[in-house]
Design a protein around this motif. Structure first.
Motif, PDB file in Angstrom:
ATOM      1  N   ASN A 356      64.309  12.474 -42.895  1.00  0.00           N
ATOM      2  CA  ASN A 356      63.476  12.323 -43.708  1.00  0.00           C
ATOM      3  C   ASN A 356      61.960  11.767 -43.397  1.00  0.00           C
ATOM      4  N   LEU A 357      61.992  11.121 -42.334  1.00  0.00           N
ATOM      5  CA  LEU A 357      60.454  10.534 -41.843  1.00  0.00           C
ATOM      6  C   LEU A 357      59.914  12.251 -41.740  1.00  0.00           C
ATOM      7  N   ASN A 358      60.630  12.949 -41.024  1.00  0.00           N
ATOM      8  CA  ASN A 358      59.708  14.516 -40.698  1.00  0.00           C
ATOM      9  C   ASN A 358      59.432  14.966 -42.052  1.00  0.00           C
ATOM     10  N   ARG A 359      60.350  14.894 -42.799  1.00  0.00           N
ATOM     11  CA  ARG A 359      60.112  15.773 -44.426  1.00  0.00           C
ATOM     12  C   ARG A 359      58.968  14.898 -44.935  1.00  0.00           C
ATOM     13  N   ASP A 360      58.626  13.533 -44.919  1.00  0.00           N
ATOM     14  CA  ASP A 360      57.669  13.137 -45.676  1.00  0.00           C
ATOM     15  C   ASP A 360      56.503  12.731 -44.629  1.00  0.00           C
ATOM     16  N   GLY A 361      56.286  13.344 -43.513  1.00  0.00           N
ATOM     17  CA  GLY A 361      54.962  13.413 -42.632  1.00  0.00           C
ATOM     18  C   GLY A 361      54.830  12.204 -41.877  1.00  0.00           C
ATOM     19  N   PHE A 362      55.971  11.366 -41.776  1.00  0.00           N
ATOM     20  CA  PHE A 362      55.701  10.065 -40.963  1.00  0.00           C
ATOM     21  C   PHE A 362      56.180  10.488 -39.356  1.00  0.00           C
ATOM     22  N   ASP A 363      55.427   9.730 -38.449  1.00  0.00           N
ATOM     23  CA  ASP A 363      55.596  10.178 -37.170  1.00  0.00           C
ATOM     24  C   ASP A 363      55.957   8.804 -36.442  1.00  0.00           C
ATOM     25  N   SER A 364      56.310   7.946 -37.156  1.00  0.00           N
ATOM     26  CA  SER A 364      57.228   6.664 -36.316  1.00  0.00           C
ATOM     27  C   SER A 364      58.058   6.056 -37.612  1.00  0.00           C
ATOM     28  N   VAL A 365      59.262   5.776 -36.891  1.00  0.00           N
ATOM     29  CA  VAL A 365      60.280   5.005 -37.906  1.00  0.00           C
ATOM     30  C   VAL A 365      59.716   3.679 -38.393  1.00  0.00           C
ATOM     31  N   ALA A 366      58.533   3.076 -37.992  1.00  0.00           N
ATOM     32  CA  ALA A 366      57.899   2.095 -38.489  1.00  0.00           C
ATOM     33  C   ALA A 366      57.680   2.347 -40.210  1.00  0.00           C
ATOM     34  N   PHE A 367      57.544   3.450 -40.544  1.00  0.00           N
ATOM     35  CA  PHE A 367      57.165   4.126 -41.886  1.00  0.00           C
ATOM     36  C   PHE A 367      58.271   4.107 -42.610  1.00  0.00           C
ATOM     37  N   SER A 368      59.703   4.006 -42.043  1.00  0.00           N
ATOM     38  CA  SER A 368      60.961   4.169 -42.924  1.00  0.00           C
ATOM     39  C   SER A 368      61.193   2.956 -44.052  1.00  0.00           C
ATOM     40  N   PRO A 369      61.294   3.471 -45.167  1.00  0.00           N
ATOM     41  CA  PRO A 369      61.532   2.596 -46.202  1.00  0.00           C
ATOM     42  C   PRO A 369      62.989   2.003 -46.146  1.00  0.00           C
ATOM     43  N   VAL A 370      63.880   2.652 -45.638  1.00  0.00           N
ATOM     44  CA  VAL A 370      65.071   2.200 -45.089  1.00  0.00           C
ATOM     45  C   VAL A 370      65.116   1.389 -44.000  1.00  0.00           C
ATOM     46  N   THR A 371      65.562   0.077 -43.981  1.00  0.00           N
ATOM     47  CA  THR A 371      65.249  -0.785 -42.794  1.00  0.00           C
ATOM     48  C   THR A 371      66.584  -0.780 -42.212  1.00  0.00           C
ATOM     49  N   PRO A 372      66.575  -1.239 -40.890  1.00  0.00           N
ATOM     50  CA  PRO A 372      68.032  -1.257 -40.123  1.00  0.00           C
ATOM     51  C   PRO A 372      69.093  -2.197 -40.835  1.00  0.00           C
ATOM     52  N   ALA A 373      68.779  -3.141 -41.511  1.00  0.00           N
ATOM     53  CA  ALA A 373      69.570  -3.887 -42.227  1.00  0.00           C
ATOM     54  C   ALA A 373      70.185  -3.134 -43.399  1.00  0.00           C
ATOM     55  N   MET A 374      69.327  -2.352 -44.131  1.00  0.00           N
ATOM     56  CA  MET A 374      69.872  -1.412 -45.174  1.00  0.00           C
ATOM     57  C   MET A 374      70.838  -0.428 -44.802  1.00  0.00           C
ATOM     58  N   LEU A 375      70.370   0.216 -43.480  1.00  0.00           N
ATOM     59  CA  LEU A 375      71.373   1.324 -42.881  1.00  0.00           C
ATOM     60  C   LEU A 375      72.720   0.559 -42.691  1.00  0.00           C
ATOM     61  N   ALA A 376      72.502  -0.685 -41.943  1.00  0.00           N
ATOM     62  CA  ALA A 376      73.829  -1.328 -41.675  1.00  0.00           C
ATOM     63  C   ALA A 376      74.495  -1.733 -42.668  1.00  0.00           C
ATOM     64  N   GLY A 377      74.132  -1.955 -43.762  1.00  0.00           N
ATOM     65  CA  GLY A 377      74.738  -2.366 -44.922  1.00  0.00           C
ATOM     66  C   GLY A 377      75.605  -1.229 -45.588  1.00  0.00           C
ATOM     67  N   MET A 378      74.928  -0.023 -45.529  1.00  0.00           N
ATOM     68  CA  MET A 378      75.479   1.021 -46.118  1.00  0.00           C
ATOM     69  C   MET A 378      76.758   1.562 -45.322  1.00  0.00           C
ATOM     70  N   LEU A 379      76.569   1.435 -43.826  1.00  0.00           N
ATOM     71  CA  LEU A 379      77.697   1.726 -43.039  1.00  0.00           C
ATOM     72  C   LEU A 379      78.781   0.844 -43.169  1.00  0.00           C
ATOM     73  N   ASP A 380      78.469  -0.252 -43.446  1.00  0.00           N
ATOM     74  CA  ASP A 380      79.477  -1.262 -43.559  1.00  0.00           C
ATOM     75  C   ASP A 380      80.471  -0.616 -45.046  1.00  0.00           C
ATOM     76  N   LEU A 381      79.801  -0.435 -45.964  1.00  0.00           N
ATOM     77  CA  LEU A 381      80.442   0.201 -47.119  1.00  0.00           C
ATOM     78  C   LEU A 381      81.350   1.634 -46.780  1.00  0.00           C
ATOM     79  N   VAL A 382      80.851   2.178 -45.843  1.00  0.00           N
ATOM     80  CA  VAL A 382      81.625   3.599 -45.513  1.00  0.00           C
ATOM     81  C   VAL A 382      82.804   2.841 -44.551  1.00  0.00           C
ATOM     82  N   LYS A 383      82.703   2.132 -43.813  1.00  0.00           N
ATOM     83  CA  LYS A 383      83.535   1.568 -42.864  1.00  0.00           C
ATOM     84  C   LYS A 383      84.882   1.111 -43.609  1.00  0.00           C
ATOM     85  N   ASN A 384      84.438   0.132 -44.806  1.00  0.00           N
ATOM     86  CA  ASN A 384      85.703  -0.499 -45.248  1.00  0.00           C
ATOM     87  C   ASN A 384      86.161   0.431 -46.645  1.00  0.00           C
TER      88      ASN A 384
END
Ligand SMILES: [Zn+2]
Length: 480
Positions: A356-384
């Motif tokens: 997605n970063l690449n698609r939106d033309g961002f060269d650093s993860v600093a621009f990611s709208p999804v934060t590490p906490a958001m990603l972790a939250g989503m993976l928790d939902l998958v896991k449980n």
């Protein structure tokens, strides 16, 4: 004859200081010509240079990261030559007493075996200005932009340990990675923040004596570096095999034609008449300062890769990708603190996040709208088991655009996975009823149809059916 190439590299990296090396002028890239100049960087009579301490700090960092020895005393020298973009008539550089010496960088050779490339020296110097050739028909003049004059550079000189274009590229890549990790250079080769001079010679394999070298100046991309070195290798071999001799000269790489071209050899006959700069005091660095700098050094890419492999159990490829940029590695580690399945986090960072970063033309993860906490939250939902990994893809996209948490999205859109057996069984029955002949064939042993039924059931449930339960129930129906 079997020829061996010998390459040594000089890398000029522009340091990320706000002001120039000997004055307070801005170093910002892209300003209008001659708007960032003062008497010092113009070299006007009576103007005195004052050393920017940041430059020394940055140099020490680079030196420590590349295993160099920090000189307790080093000195600036004047390198005298006349050039239109150098109004002083000399460049302030370091000569016989550079700030750093005897370092190394570890790379892989062409066969993937570890190889150590020596670093002869690293010294500080000022950049020159830039000539602009007006795009006007018949123009018989050039313009000079001195914004870049006096911008701090670090020149990193390697030993002639490099034996192929591939090794040269890997060396510069690794060096660039370290400079960017340390935050001392932006590594932008397009803007000239990193420029490479390559000294190339050839010799019959097994001979110790070096051949005569040619220096290819100012190469500013990895691709061009590879092309220029390979071209130069072939040119020199061909020349010698035809009975000619290589002359020591400076050459330019013509990217459009893919060839190196000799510059006038007169320019090569430089006698720089170096002498210590009388306006600048020697640079004295105590061992306490060096020790302090060592403590402040961030974890470097190679040790970080090793740690990612061992402490998170990640494959080498994952560790390579994640550690390619400091922010990306930090992003991963922050997410892993909240969701401990490191491989799952890595898969999502290397997959959806980077894509997605690449698609939106961002060269650093600093621009990611999804934060590490958001990603972790989503993976928790998958896991449980609250959502399937298929639905997770949809949730991720929604997080990316709305910046809402996965939990909120799942609730809002009713995406919770169906793990209620009777609910799924009803869907399974409905699909079987719709496709009676296919079901007979499935029962008769046509295994290909399993995919068809699972697909239909998943679609009917809008992707929310628990796939494990779907398979289980389908099998039950077949056996009944
Ligand atoms: Zn200035």
């Amino acid at each position: 004859m079997d020829w061996e190439m010998v390459v040594g590299l000089e890398v000029h990296s522009q340091l990320l200081t706000k002001t120039k090396i000997f004055c307070g002028c801005s170093t910002r890239f892209g300003a209008s010509p001659n708007t960032q100049v003062c008497p010092v960087c113009l070299g006007l009579p009576g103007a005195l240079p004052v050393l920017n301490k940041r430059v020394v700090e940055f140099a020490i960092k680079v030196g420590l990261a590349t295993g160099c020895t920090v000189a307790p005393v080093s000195r600036f020298a004047r390198k005298n030559y006349f050039y239109p973009d150098l109004p002083k008539g000399y460049q302030i550089s370091q000569y016989e007493l550079p700030i750093l010496e005897f370092g190394h960088l570890d790379i892989e050779d062409d066969k993937g075996a570890p190889k150590r490339i020596g670093i002869t020296r690293i010294h500080m110097e000022e950049d020159a200005g830039k000539l602009l050739h007006p795009d006007v028909p018949g123009a018989d003049y050039s313009l000079v932009d001195l914004n870049r004059a006096c911008v701090p550079l670090l020149e990193i000189v390697s030993e002639p340990d490099i034996r192929s274009a591939g090794e040269a590229v890997r060396y510069v890549k690794k060096l660039r990675e370290i400079l960017v990790y340390l935050g001392v250079c932006d590594g932008n080769m397009n803007e000239g923040s990193l420029r490479v001079d390559a000294n190339v010679s050839v010799r019959p394999r097994g001979r110790e004596k070096f051949g005569t070298r040619a220096e290819i100046k100012n190469v500013n991309s990895f691709k061009f570096l590879e092309q220029a070195i390979n071209y130069e290798r072939e040119r020199q071999i061909e020349l010698i095999e035809e009975g000619g001799t290589v002359i020591q000269e400076t050459r330019l790489f013509d990217a459009a034609k893919g060839v190196t071209l000799g510059m006038r050899s007169k320019e090569e006959a430089h006698d720089y008449r170096y002498f210590p700069d009388p306006d600048l005091l020697p640079i004295v660095i105590s061992s306490e300062e060096v020790e302090k700098a060592k403590e402040l050094l961030p974890e470097l890419p190679d040790p970080k890769r090793e740690r990612f492999r061992t402490s998170y159990g990640l494959p080498a490829l994952d560790a390579d990708v994640l550690c390619s940029a400091r922010e990306l590695a930090d992003f991963f580690e922050e997410a892993v603190k909240l969701h401990s399945d490191a491989k799952a986090v890595s898969n999502w960072v290397m997959g959806s996040v980077l894509k997605n970063l690449n698609r939106d033309g961002f060269d650093s993860v600093a621009f990611s709208p999804v934060t590490p906490a958001m990603l972790a939250g989503m993976l928790d939902l998958v896991k449980n088991g609250a959502i399937s990994s298929k639905i997770a893809k949809e949730v991720f996209e929604e997080m990316w655009t709305s910046k809402k948490s996965a939990e909120a999205i799942v609730k809002e859109k009713g995406l919770t996975q169906i793990s209620d057996t009777s609910e799924i069984e009803a869907i399974v029955d409905a699909i079987i009823a719709k496709n009676p002949s296919e079901f007979e064939r499935l029962k008769g042993g046509d295994a290909k149809l399993t995919g068809f039924f699972v697909g239909q059931i998943m679609r009917e449930s809008k992707g929310k059916a628990n796939p494990g339960l779907v398979n289980e129930l389908l099998k039950k129906k077949m056996d009944s």
